[in-house]
Scaffold this active site. Structure first.
Site, mmCIF file in Angstrom:
data_model
loop_
_atom_site.group_PDB
_atom_site.id
_atom_site.type_symbol
_atom_site.label_atom_id
_atom_site.label_comp_id
_atom_site.label_asym_id
_atom_site.label_seq_id
_atom_site.Cartn_x
_atom_site.Cartn_y
_atom_site.Cartn_z
ATOM 1 C CE1 TYR A 108 26.709 14.799 20.340
ATOM 2 C CE2 TYR A 108 24.555 13.909 19.849
ATOM 3 C CZ TYR A 108 25.809 13.754 20.401
ATOM 4 O OH TYR A 108 26.168 12.575 20.987
ATOM 5 C CD1 TRP A 110 22.006 14.685 16.660
ATOM 6 C CD2 TRP A 110 21.096 13.415 15.073
ATOM 7 N NE1 TRP A 110 22.305 13.375 16.955
ATOM 8 C CE2 TRP A 110 21.757 12.574 15.997
ATOM 9 C CE3 TRP A 110 20.442 12.836 13.980
ATOM 10 C CZ2 TRP A 110 21.789 11.189 15.857
ATOM 11 C CZ3 TRP A 110 20.472 11.456 13.854
ATOM 12 C CH2 TRP A 110 21.126 10.655 14.777
#
Length: 767
Positions: A108, A110
């Site tokens: 994702y 991050w």
């Protein structure tokens, strides 16, 4: 003094005796936050992973469906050589036996704001060069609007960020900001590419000081900075589209709509007008109708419509509103309401998609900063990110997405680096059941968070503080040198080191590394950025001077006015939008042609499966708002002191209106059980009148802590709202997530509540 950048701010790092001891926000950051405070106290804590780990059952029996063992069995520490050999062998087996599409590249984005040590870029480059993989498309943050807005206003899925109203013009020309979903200060804390300075709060307050008025439409009063003195309208959650329709009807009824703009610059007004007036379905979307749906007074709708028509108005629709069933409708209707208002395409007014989030609205764009090339993935199509559980549970099942009919692939190996699906995804017990299906789950992780616990092979990875890089956040003009302020613990490697070693074992090491070390890659990306900006006439210092300076500021880039609403208003024939008609598509013939029963050709009100005005509220009479947390970014650092200091009775706090609490015998500080037919969790009660009655607020990101993983109704001990949310697509158009469409009941917990276990390391067995 050395400097580093995190998702939540830029810090000067104090180092004593070779160890980092404090992170000091840079002096000119006007609104620092405490989100980074825990980075140091957990860096060498008990939850840090410092050796490759393999789930015992996988190590003993080999790959295959886990039948509930994934997430419950002990782990075994192994050497790096053994771990790399296991991963390389399994990747080769899956590709050979099931094809490249059987590998899912989960990430994702991050994990690090750096341009090189960016986990998503690293894993996608590695999997692409290994033969390809099933990728994901869109985001949990904005999945519905990313799909619908290109049909309505054209451009790519994120062009709304450039073309929405910006704070500088609101300050100079604006008069009213009506924010559906609010502009909560905590939403400005973070930026995926790092935050040089937190500038959002100052611009908001500057607008108020300039005389701009604010209206916040949200079930939470706190979704606006108190300094904005915003008027608060609190409709039932999930009814914002009905309110917008009521406002639109009132503008039409009083002939205050911008008929000239609607005729010259839009297409499809007539079918939408018929819908507003109820000529086909017999239901006029009047102020009285909207008020009955929203649970507010009709005069509230009438008076707000008058203010919108009489002011240079920005219609701001935050991202949370599209994370609902039929979530596409909120932003589509926001554009239409702005077009009707007379402010769209005029300075200081119009449509904005997420003012208040990070640097949204502070500026429309930044210069081109180089990133790690990922190559071209030969496998397709990509999977809508929020449909991963559907894919794992139903390989070969057909599904709709943005006008195409697709089939879920047969995923046999999940490789995850960056992000935590046991935070982002909905109906976590369903996800746990789906997570047992693949043969192997591999994760890169620094800490024993839920993703690591539900993996088969866990490779320990260095954190942001433990590597050099460069950072430039989305719409941020600062480029910052990130300094390695500490060495990784013994046994810990970077993502790049891991993928380089795996690529070498699999026969494409030189292709992956291009002969560069990590530090050489950081220099290379900076040099490519120098070349990019030179084309724009922006000089940058040499790499060595850049690192000595710590950061460089770049000038404001020239605005990109190709698809501006101002030019569209001026001359739609000369300045068309990149839509089929060249104009704003109030009615989209393209979407209408898809024939979706849950997303028609123009914006409309669809009754959700769960809302306070529906029959499901008889069993579960409270609407759940699962918003972003204020003490962490998503689930990052939930185990750190700053996040844990905000817990109540050791659990995530849940906000309730005092009247709802009294009716249930709940006092402040009580441990309560929040439940519905999908699951249950414990939380600590906080009572406040700043929440609409009938609404409870439980922020996302508490580490998943189930008593019995995968069992519907099983208790999460810690307060993760995604054991309660439904795993349903927003609609057939976007297949985005819809956690905002959730009903629950809350009761006092009877007896001694079980202890929270997610902050205890898992059992490590002997090899």
């Amino acid at each position: 003094m050395r400097r580093t950048v995190t998702h939540f701010g830029t810090y000067d790092v104090r180092v004593e005796g070779g160890r980092p001891v404090a992170l000091d926000p840079v002096a000119d950051d006007g609104a620092p936050n405490g989100l980074a405070d825990g980075m140091l106290d957990v860096r060498e804590g008990p939850l840090r992973i410092t050796s490759p780990m393999v789930r015992r059952g996988w190590l003993e029996r080999g790959p295959g469906p886990a039948d509930g063992a994934r997430g419950s069995e002990p782990f075994v520490a192994v050497s790096w050589d053994r771990a790399l050999e296991l991963v390389a062998t399994e990747l080769a087996r899956v590709r050979r036996t099931h094809g490249d599409e059987a590998v899912y590249g989960g990430s994702y984005g991050w994990g690090s704001p750096g341009r090189f040590h960016h986990a998503q870029s690293q894993v996608h480059r590695f999997l692409t060069m290994g033969g390809g993989y099933t990728a994901s498309v869109n985001s949990y943050s904005a999945g519905a609007m990313e799909v619908v807005l290109p049909h309505v206003i054209g451009g790519d899925s994120w062009s709304f960020a450039e073309r929405g109203v910006q704070w500088p013009e609101i300050v100079e020309h604006g008069e009213l900001v009506v924010s559906f979903g609010g502009t909560a200060a905590k939403n400005a804390f973070a930026n995926a590419g790092g935050v040089a300075r937190h500038r959002q709060p100052a611009w908001q307050r500057g607008a108020r000081a300039a005389g701009v008025q604010f209206v916040t439409v949200s079930p939470l009063r706190g979704d606006a900075d108190p300094a904005l003195e915003a008027d608060w309208i609190a409709p039932r959650p999930g009814t914002d589209v009905a309110l917008m329709l009521g406002l639109a009807h009132e503008l039409l009824r009083t002939r205050r709509h911008d008929e000239d703009f609607l005729t010259r610059c839009c297409v499809g007004w007539e079918p939408f007008e018929r819908y507003l007036l109820g000529r086909d379905d017999g239901v006029a979307k009047s102020a009285a109708w909207a008020a009955s749906v929203c649970g507010i007074a009709p005069m509230t709708v009438v008076e707000l419509a008058e203010r919108i028509a009489g002011s240079r108005t920005t219609i701001n629709v935050t991202w949370s509103l599209q994370r609902m069933q039929h979530g596409e409708q909120a932003h589509w209707m926001g554009v239409v309401l702005a077009a009707m208002s007379g402010s769209l395409g005029r300075p200081g007014g119009g449509y904005a998609g997420g003012l208040g989030i990070s640097l949204m609205g502070v500026r429309p764009r930044r210069h081109r900063i180089a990133s790690l090339p990922q190559g071209t993935n030969p496998v397709g199509p990509a999977l809508p990110v929020a449909r991963i559980a559907d894919a794992l549970l139903g390989p070969g099942t057909p599904y709709d997405y943005d006008g195409s009919r697709r089939t879920y692939p047969d995923l046999r190996l999940v490789y995850w680096a960056g992000g935590n699906p046991f935070h982002h995804h909905q109906d976590l017990h369903r996800l746990v059941r789906a997570w047992q299906r693949p043969d192997t789950v591999i994760a890169h992780e620094a800490y024993w968070n839920p993703l690591a616990r539900f993996s088969d092979i866990v490779l320990p990875i260095a954190t942001t503080l433990e590597r050099d890089d460069l950072a430039a956040g989305m719409m941020d003009l600062t480029i910052t040198a990130m300094s390695r302020v500490a060495e990784p613990p013994a046994g810990v490697r970077t993502d790049y080191d891991v993928f380089s070693a795996l690529a070498s074992r699999l026969g494409f090491g030189e292709t992956f590394t291009e002969g560069r070390t990590a530090d050489a890659w950081v220099r290379e990306l900076y040099d490519r950025t120098v070349a990019n900006l030179a084309e724009d006439g922006v000089p940058l210092p040499s790499y060595d001077d850049f690192r000595a300076l710590g950061s460089v500021e770049t000038p404001e880039p020239a605005p990109d006015e190709r698809w501006s609403f101002a030019r569209l208003r001026e001359d739609p024939a000369s300045y068309p939008l990149p839509t089929p008609s060249g104009r704003i598509e109030i009615t989209s013939a393209t979407i209408a042609s898809f024939g979706y029963p849950d997303c028609g050709g123009h914006p409309r009100w669809y009754e959700p499966a769960e809302w306070l005005g529906g029959s499901a509220a008889e069993r579960f009479p409270l609407a759940l708002v699962s918003n972003q947390p204020s003490r962490r970014l998503h689930s990052q650092l939930d185990h750190a002191a700053h996040s844990r200091a905000g817990k109540v009775a050791g659990r995530e706090p849940v906000l309730l209106h005092p009247a709802d609490a009294a009716a249930r015998g709940i006092a402040a500080g009580d441990v309560v059980r929040i439940h519905n037919e999908r699951g249950a969790c414990l939380a600590g009660a906080v009572l406040t009148a700043d929440v609409r009655p009938g609404v409870v607020v439980l922020a996302t990101g508490a580490w998943f802590d189930p008593e019995t993983p995968g069992v519907t109704g099983s208790l999460d001990r810690h307060g993760n709202p995604n054991v309660l949310t439904a795993d349903r697509g927003a609609s057939s158009l976007s297949q985005g997530p819809s956690p905002g469409t959730t009903l629950v009941e809350v009761t006092p917990y009877d007896g001694v509540p079980p202890g929270v276990r997610c902050f205890d390391p898992p059992e490590i067995a002997t090899d």
